[in-house]
Design a protein around this motif. Structure first.
Motif, PDB file in Angstrom:
ATOM      1  N   TYR A  97       0.808  -1.249   0.040  1.00 17.44           N
ATOM      2  CA  TYR A  97       0.167   0.026   0.092  1.00 17.44           C
ATOM      3  C   TYR A  97       0.872   1.092  -0.033  1.00 17.44           C
ATOM      4  CZ  TYR A  97      -2.827  -3.703   2.343  1.00 17.44           C
ATOM      5  OH  TYR A  97      -3.606  -4.767   2.649  1.00 17.44           O
ATOM      6  N   TRP A  98       0.150   2.180  -0.444  1.00 15.41           N
ATOM      7  CA  TRP A  98       1.075   3.644  -0.336  1.00 15.41           C
ATOM      8  C   TRP A  98      -0.322   4.836   0.162  1.00 15.41           C
ATOM      9  CZ3 TRP A  98       5.932   4.914  -0.404  1.00 15.41           C
ATOM     10  CH2 TRP A  98       6.754   4.031  -1.084  1.00 15.41           C
ATOM     11  N   TYR A  99       0.052   5.362   1.284  1.00 15.41           N
ATOM     12  CA  TYR A  99      -0.670   6.446   1.738  1.00 15.41           C
ATOM     13  C   TYR A  99       0.191   7.633   1.681  1.00 15.41           C
ATOM     14  CZ  TYR A  99      -3.922   3.104   3.628  1.00 15.41           C
ATOM     15  OH  TYR A  99      -5.052   2.207   3.763  1.00 15.41           O
ATOM     16  N   ARG A 100      -0.568   8.825   1.963  1.00 12.92           N
ATOM     17  CA  ARG A 100       0.142  10.119   1.905  1.00 12.92           C
ATOM     18  C   ARG A 100      -0.558  11.023   2.984  1.00 12.92           C
ATOM     19  NH1 ARG A 100      -1.388  13.951  -3.037  1.00 12.92           N
ATOM     20  NH2 ARG A 100      -3.360  14.773  -2.269  1.00 12.92           N
ATOM     21  N   GLN A 101       0.406  11.859   3.601  1.00 16.97           N
ATOM     22  CA  GLN A 101      -0.111  12.765   4.385  1.00 16.97           C
ATOM     23  C   GLN A 101       0.468  14.196   4.209  1.00 16.97           C
ATOM     24  OE1 GLN A 101       1.070  12.243   8.636  1.00 16.97           O
ATOM     25  NE2 GLN A 101      -0.825  13.124   9.334  1.00 16.97           N
ATOM     26  N   ILE A 102      -0.562  15.063   3.632  1.00 12.23           N
ATOM     27  CA  ILE A 102      -0.223  16.463   3.405  1.00 12.23           C
ATOM     28  C   ILE A 102      -0.049  16.976   4.855  1.00 12.23           C
ATOM     29  CG2 ILE A 102      -1.092  18.383   2.480  1.00 12.23           C
ATOM     30  CD1 ILE A 102      -2.090  16.992   0.317  1.00 12.23           C
ATOM     31  N   LEU A 103       0.843  18.009   5.096  1.00 12.36           N
ATOM     32  CA  LEU A 103       1.233  18.452   6.270  1.00 12.36           C
ATOM     33  C   LEU A 103      -0.158  19.081   7.031  1.00 12.36           C
ATOM     34  CD1 LEU A 103       3.449  19.340   8.353  1.00 12.36           C
ATOM     35  CD2 LEU A 103       3.733  21.494   7.167  1.00 12.36           C
TER      36      LEU A 103
ATOM     37  N   GLY B 158      -4.597  -5.489  10.041  1.00 15.35           N
ATOM     38  CA  GLY B 158      -3.755  -4.342  10.263  1.00 15.35           C
ATOM     39  C   GLY B 158      -2.591  -4.174   9.286  1.00 15.35           C
ATOM     40  N   TYR B 159      -1.808  -3.273   9.106  1.00 13.07           N
ATOM     41  CA  TYR B 159      -0.702  -3.180   8.463  1.00 13.07           C
ATOM     42  C   TYR B 159       0.436  -2.882   8.964  1.00 13.07           C
ATOM     43  CZ  TYR B 159      -4.073  -0.846   4.621  1.00 13.07           C
ATOM     44  OH  TYR B 159      -5.020  -0.668   3.966  1.00 13.07           O
ATOM     45  N   THR B 160       1.858  -3.084   8.579  1.00 15.28           N
ATOM     46  CA  THR B 160       2.945  -2.513   9.018  1.00 15.28           C
ATOM     47  C   THR B 160       3.374  -1.255   8.231  1.00 15.28           C
ATOM     48  OG1 THR B 160       3.726  -4.724   9.807  1.00 15.28           O
ATOM     49  CG2 THR B 160       5.392  -3.078   9.618  1.00 15.28           C
ATOM     50  N   PHE B 161       3.422  -0.285   8.760  1.00 15.09           N
ATOM     51  CA  PHE B 161       3.750   1.079   7.988  1.00 15.09           C
ATOM     52  C   PHE B 161       5.434   1.125   8.002  1.00 15.09           C
ATOM     53  CE2 PHE B 161      -0.030   3.247   6.563  1.00 15.09           C
ATOM     54  CZ  PHE B 161      -1.100   2.607   7.382  1.00 15.09           C
ATOM     55  N   GLY B 162       5.997   1.910   6.998  1.00 11.32           N
ATOM     56  CA  GLY B 162       7.349   2.349   7.188  1.00 11.32           C
ATOM     57  C   GLY B 162       7.343   3.686   7.747  1.00 11.32           C
ATOM     58  N   SER B 163       8.382   4.352   7.716  1.00 12.32           N
ATOM     59  CA  SER B 163       8.639   5.558   8.448  1.00 12.32           C
ATOM     60  C   SER B 163       8.370   6.593   7.732  1.00 12.32           C
ATOM     61  CB  SER B 163       9.810   5.647   9.067  1.00 12.32           C
ATOM     62  OG  SER B 163      10.936   5.361   8.421  1.00 12.32           O
ATOM     63  N   GLY B 164       8.143   6.568   6.506  1.00 15.64           N
ATOM     64  CA  GLY B 164       7.830   7.517   5.394  1.00 15.64           C
ATOM     65  C   GLY B 164       8.843   8.216   4.576  1.00 15.64           C
ATOM     66  N   THR B 165       8.517   8.812   3.740  1.00 11.65           N
ATOM     67  CA  THR B 165       9.281   9.550   2.713  1.00 11.65           C
ATOM     68  C   THR B 165       8.751  11.040   2.630  1.00 11.65           C
ATOM     69  OG1 THR B 165      10.375   7.864   1.619  1.00 11.65           O
ATOM     70  CG2 THR B 165      10.519  10.174   0.451  1.00 11.65           C
ATOM     71  N   ARG B 166       9.591  12.144   3.187  1.00 13.68           N
ATOM     72  CA  ARG B 166       8.927  13.293   3.062  1.00 13.68           C
ATOM     73  C   ARG B 166       9.341  14.104   1.829  1.00 13.68           C
ATOM     74  NH1 ARG B 166       6.228  16.637   5.563  1.00 13.68           N
ATOM     75  NH2 ARG B 166       6.350  15.511   7.661  1.00 13.68           N
TER      76      ARG B 166
END
Lengths: 114, 115
Positions: A33-39, A102-110
């Motif tokens: 999966y990919w998710y995103r979070q705008i600030l 549930g998923y396991t998420f990575g720590s993200g790429t900003r």
């Protein structure tokens, strides 16, 4: 404990450039999966991927976006021509089953588009 | 449409005090519910989940949550907060139309812990 690894942790790109965000899911997981979070906003679903094809994608995931599992370990998100509004934290996740546990998420790429 | 509401954007508690973070959801069927925590610079870590059975679920780090169908709520609790619990907490509902679950997240609650 197994981890989802994302690289790079921070990427700055110029508007109109192509970017590839990379993820190494947990080795025995089958769903990605990919998710995103705008600030300042919610974490939003982009796409799910199983058996080498997209299972579901959101309205955000338009023709500028693509995903690929180029080999047995990597899962990538490509943004073909970045816009300022693509600036966000992008999270990769994986799950052994279809995600109901549930998923396991990575720590993200900003990603910062300038 | 499915949605998740976390009414509290920020909460501040003293170390050792009890904690309750609120979460309300809107979903037509029996929901799959999750709480995730995000520490600075870290990814989202699963605290606990509910999809059936006992409505009080235990998670990691001493957290628990109670599913109340009548109130469409899934509030997160901890009896005694530690300074290391300072983080952002996200409630999510899992939905599936394709056989794969996607999550709809709330806006998050940022927890500050006073020494």
């Amino acid at each position: 404990e197994p981890e989802v690894t994302q690289t790079p942790s921070h990427q700055v790109t110029q508007m109109g450039q192509e970017v590839i965000l990379r993820c190494v899911p947990i080795s025995n997981h089958l769903y990605f999966y990919w998710y995103r979070q705008i600030l300042g906003q919610k974490v939003e679903f982009l796409v799910s991927f199983y058996n080498n094809e997209i299972s579901e994608k959101s309205e955000i995931f338009d023709d500028q976006f693509s995903v690929e599992r180029p080999d047995g370990s990597n899962f990538t998100l490509k943004i073909r021509s970045t816009k300022l509004e693509d600036s966000a934290m992008y999270f990769c996740a994986s799950s052994e089953g279809a995600g109901g546990s549930g998923y396991t998420f990575g720590s993200g790429t900003r990603l910062t588009v300038v | 449409a499915q949605s998740v509401t976390q009414p509290d954007i920020h909460i501040t508690v003293s170390e050792g005090a009890s904690l309750e973070l609120r979460c309300n959801y809107s979903y037509g069927a029996t929901p799959y519910l999750f709480w995730y925590v995000q520490s600075p610079g870290q990814g989202l870590q699963l605290l606990l989940k509910y999809f059936s059975g006992d409505t009080l679920v235990q998670g990691i780090k001493g957290f628990e949550a109670e599913f109340k169908r009548s109130q469409s709520s899934f509030n997160l609790r901890k009896p005694s907060v530690h300074w290391s619990d300072a983080a952002e907490y996200f409630c999510a509902v899992g939905t599936s139309t394709s056989g794969t679950y996607k999550y709809i997240f709330g806006t998050g609650t940022r927890l500050k812990v006073l020494a």
